[in-house]
Motif scaffolding. Structure first.
Motif, PDB file in Angstrom:
ATOM      1  N   CYS A  40     -14.388  -3.177   3.386  1.00 21.09           N
ATOM      2  CA  CYS A  40     -12.932  -2.991   3.424  1.00 21.09           C
ATOM      3  C   CYS A  40     -12.155  -4.291   3.377  1.00 21.09           C
ATOM      4  N   ARG A  41     -12.824  -5.415   3.469  1.00 25.00           N
ATOM      5  CA  ARG A  41     -12.097  -6.674   3.353  1.00 25.00           C
ATOM      6  C   ARG A  41     -11.458  -6.806   1.980  1.00 25.00           C
ATOM      7  N   ASN A  42     -11.923  -6.058   1.013  1.00 16.55           N
ATOM      8  CA  ASN A  42     -11.375  -6.127  -0.340  1.00 16.55           C
ATOM      9  C   ASN A  42     -10.116  -5.283  -0.505  1.00 16.55           C
ATOM     10  N   ILE A  43      -9.767  -4.498   0.495  1.00 17.08           N
ATOM     11  CA  ILE A  43      -8.555  -3.699   0.410  1.00 17.08           C
ATOM     12  C   ILE A  43      -7.393  -4.596   0.789  1.00 17.08           C
ATOM     13  N   LYS A  44      -6.484  -4.776  -0.132  1.00 12.40           N
ATOM     14  CA  LYS A  44      -5.339  -5.658   0.061  1.00 12.40           C
ATOM     15  C   LYS A  44      -4.073  -4.842   0.272  1.00 12.40           C
ATOM     16  N   THR A  45      -3.102  -5.459   0.937  1.00 11.91           N
ATOM     17  CA  THR A  45      -1.790  -4.835   1.066  1.00 11.91           C
ATOM     18  C   THR A  45      -1.188  -4.692  -0.327  1.00 11.91           C
ATOM     19  N   LEU A  46      -0.668  -3.522  -0.627  1.00 13.85           N
ATOM     20  CA  LEU A  46      -0.133  -3.261  -1.965  1.00 13.85           C
ATOM     21  C   LEU A  46       1.366  -2.975  -1.964  1.00 13.85           C
ATOM     22  N   PHE A  47       1.959  -2.863  -0.805  1.00 14.38           N
ATOM     23  CA  PHE A  47       3.372  -2.522  -0.715  1.00 14.38           C
ATOM     24  C   PHE A  47       4.249  -3.771  -0.735  1.00 14.38           C
ATOM     25  N   ASN A  48       5.387  -3.649  -1.353  1.00 12.35           N
ATOM     26  CA  ASN A  48       6.441  -4.657  -1.388  1.00 12.35           C
ATOM     27  C   ASN A  48       6.047  -5.917  -2.152  1.00 12.35           C
ATOM     28  N   PHE A  49       5.449  -5.724  -3.298  1.00 13.19           N
ATOM     29  CA  PHE A  49       5.132  -6.846  -4.175  1.00 13.19           C
ATOM     30  C   PHE A  49       5.985  -6.772  -5.430  1.00 13.19           C
ATOM     31  N   ASP A  50       6.243  -7.920  -5.987  1.00 15.92           N
ATOM     32  CA  ASP A  50       6.965  -8.010  -7.255  1.00 15.92           C
ATOM     33  C   ASP A  50       6.059  -8.739  -8.233  1.00 15.92           C
ATOM     34  N   PRO A  51       5.559  -8.115  -9.268  1.00 18.11           N
ATOM     35  CA  PRO A  51       5.750  -6.725  -9.680  1.00 18.11           C
ATOM     36  C   PRO A  51       4.988  -5.769  -8.761  1.00 18.11           C
ATOM     37  N   PRO A  52       5.386  -4.484  -8.758  1.00 18.96           N
ATOM     38  CA  PRO A  52       4.739  -3.494  -7.884  1.00 18.96           C
ATOM     39  C   PRO A  52       3.249  -3.339  -8.193  1.00 18.96           C
ATOM     40  N   ALA A  53       2.539  -2.761  -7.238  1.00 15.73           N
ATOM     41  CA  ALA A  53       1.108  -2.518  -7.395  1.00 15.73           C
ATOM     42  C   ALA A  53       0.841  -1.672  -8.634  1.00 15.73           C
ATOM     43  N   THR A  54      -0.202  -2.041  -9.345  1.00 20.87           N
ATOM     44  CA  THR A  54      -0.584  -1.291 -10.538  1.00 20.87           C
ATOM     45  C   THR A  54      -1.491  -0.131 -10.149  1.00 20.87           C
ATOM     46  N   ASP A  55      -1.656   0.799 -11.064  1.00 22.11           N
ATOM     47  CA  ASP A  55      -2.578   1.912 -10.823  1.00 22.11           C
ATOM     48  C   ASP A  55      -3.995   1.409 -10.633  1.00 22.11           C
ATOM     49  N   LEU A  56      -4.371   0.342 -11.334  1.00 25.72           N
ATOM     50  CA  LEU A  56      -5.713  -0.223 -11.186  1.00 25.72           C
ATOM     51  C   LEU A  56      -5.906  -0.794  -9.782  1.00 25.72           C
ATOM     52  N   GLU A  57      -4.909  -1.497  -9.263  1.00 18.90           N
ATOM     53  CA  GLU A  57      -5.015  -2.042  -7.905  1.00 18.90           C
ATOM     54  C   GLU A  57      -5.151  -0.921  -6.877  1.00 18.90           C
ATOM     55  N   ILE A  58      -4.388   0.139  -7.060  1.00 21.88           N
ATOM     56  CA  ILE A  58      -4.465   1.270  -6.141  1.00 21.88           C
ATOM     57  C   ILE A  58      -5.813   1.963  -6.266  1.00 21.88           C
ATOM     58  N   HIS A  59      -6.304   2.121  -7.481  1.00 23.75           N
ATOM     59  CA  HIS A  59      -7.625   2.730  -7.686  1.00 23.75           C
ATOM     60  C   HIS A  59      -8.709   1.894  -7.018  1.00 23.75           C
ATOM     61  N   ASP A  60      -8.664   0.579  -7.196  1.00 23.33           N
ATOM     62  CA  ASP A  60      -9.681  -0.296  -6.606  1.00 23.33           C
ATOM     63  C   ASP A  60      -9.667  -0.225  -5.082  1.00 23.33           C
ATOM     64  N   ALA A  61      -8.481  -0.197  -4.474  1.00 19.79           N
ATOM     65  CA  ALA A  61      -8.381  -0.076  -3.026  1.00 19.79           C
ATOM     66  C   ALA A  61      -8.907   1.289  -2.563  1.00 19.79           C
TER      67      ALA A  61
ATOM     68  N   ALA B 162      -4.064   8.979  -5.365  1.00 17.59           N
ATOM     69  CA  ALA B 162      -2.807   9.728  -5.495  1.00 17.59           C
ATOM     70  C   ALA B 162      -1.995   9.649  -4.198  1.00 17.59           C
ATOM     71  N   ALA B 163      -2.661   9.791  -3.072  1.00 16.26           N
ATOM     72  CA  ALA B 163      -1.970   9.701  -1.786  1.00 16.26           C
ATOM     73  C   ALA B 163      -1.428   8.289  -1.567  1.00 16.26           C
ATOM     74  N   ALA B 164      -2.202   7.284  -1.947  1.00 16.20           N
ATOM     75  CA  ALA B 164      -1.755   5.895  -1.801  1.00 16.20           C
ATOM     76  C   ALA B 164      -0.546   5.614  -2.679  1.00 16.20           C
ATOM     77  N   ARG B 165      -0.564   6.094  -3.907  1.00 13.46           N
ATOM     78  CA  ARG B 165       0.567   5.896  -4.811  1.00 13.46           C
ATOM     79  C   ARG B 165       1.817   6.574  -4.247  1.00 13.46           C
ATOM     80  N   GLU B 166       1.650   7.801  -3.732  1.00 15.52           N
ATOM     81  CA  GLU B 166       2.782   8.518  -3.148  1.00 15.52           C
ATOM     82  C   GLU B 166       3.340   7.745  -1.950  1.00 15.52           C
ATOM     83  N   LEU B 167       2.454   7.237  -1.113  1.00 11.76           N
ATOM     84  CA  LEU B 167       2.883   6.460   0.051  1.00 11.76           C
ATOM     85  C   LEU B 167       3.640   5.211  -0.377  1.00 11.76           C
ATOM     86  N   ILE B 168       3.055   4.433  -1.256  1.00  8.55           N
ATOM     87  CA  ILE B 168       3.677   3.175  -1.697  1.00  8.55           C
ATOM     88  C   ILE B 168       5.033   3.439  -2.341  1.00  8.55           C
ATOM     89  N   ASP B 169       5.113   4.486  -3.143  1.00  6.27           N
ATOM     90  CA  ASP B 169       6.372   4.818  -3.809  1.00  6.27           C
ATOM     91  C   ASP B 169       7.433   5.336  -2.836  1.00  6.27           C
TER      92      ASP B 169
END
Length: 90
Positions: free
Chosen positions: A2-23, A54-61
């Motif tokens: 889980c050390r590879n799971i990075k914070t994905l919220f509040n970045f410019d540019p926003p998190a990509t689908d690939l970043e969310i998939h990898d996490a 899908a849940a992560a994308r919904e949360l981040i959005d």
């Protein structure tokens, strides 16, 4: 894992689908204990990754903040500095 799971919220540019998939993949790996599922478990494993993503994308959005967005390059430099302080420069 889980050390590879990075914070994905509040970045410019926003998190990509690939970043969310990898996490999501790392999260499901941690929960299941598998880095790669058996053939018998592949379908359930992949379905779990899709649902978590899908849940992560919904949360981040859905999240809101008044904080300034963070920038990946700046955050990466901070992480590198923390690592150098913790483990020494290499």
């Amino acid at each position: 894992m889980c050390r590879n799971i990075k914070t994905l919220f509040n970045f410019d540019p926003p998190a990509t689908d690939l970043e969310i998939h990898d996490a999501s993949l790392q999260f499901v790996r941690k929960l299941s204990g598998f880095t790669a599922p058996s053939k018998q478990n592949t379908e359930a494993f992949e379905r779990a990754v899709e649902r978590v993503a899908a849940a992560a994308r919904e949360l981040i959005d859905s999240l809101v903040t008044n904080a300034e967005p963070r920038y990946r390059e700046v955050e990466a430099a901070k992480a590198k500095a923390r690592s150098a302080a913790r483990f020494g420069a290499r």
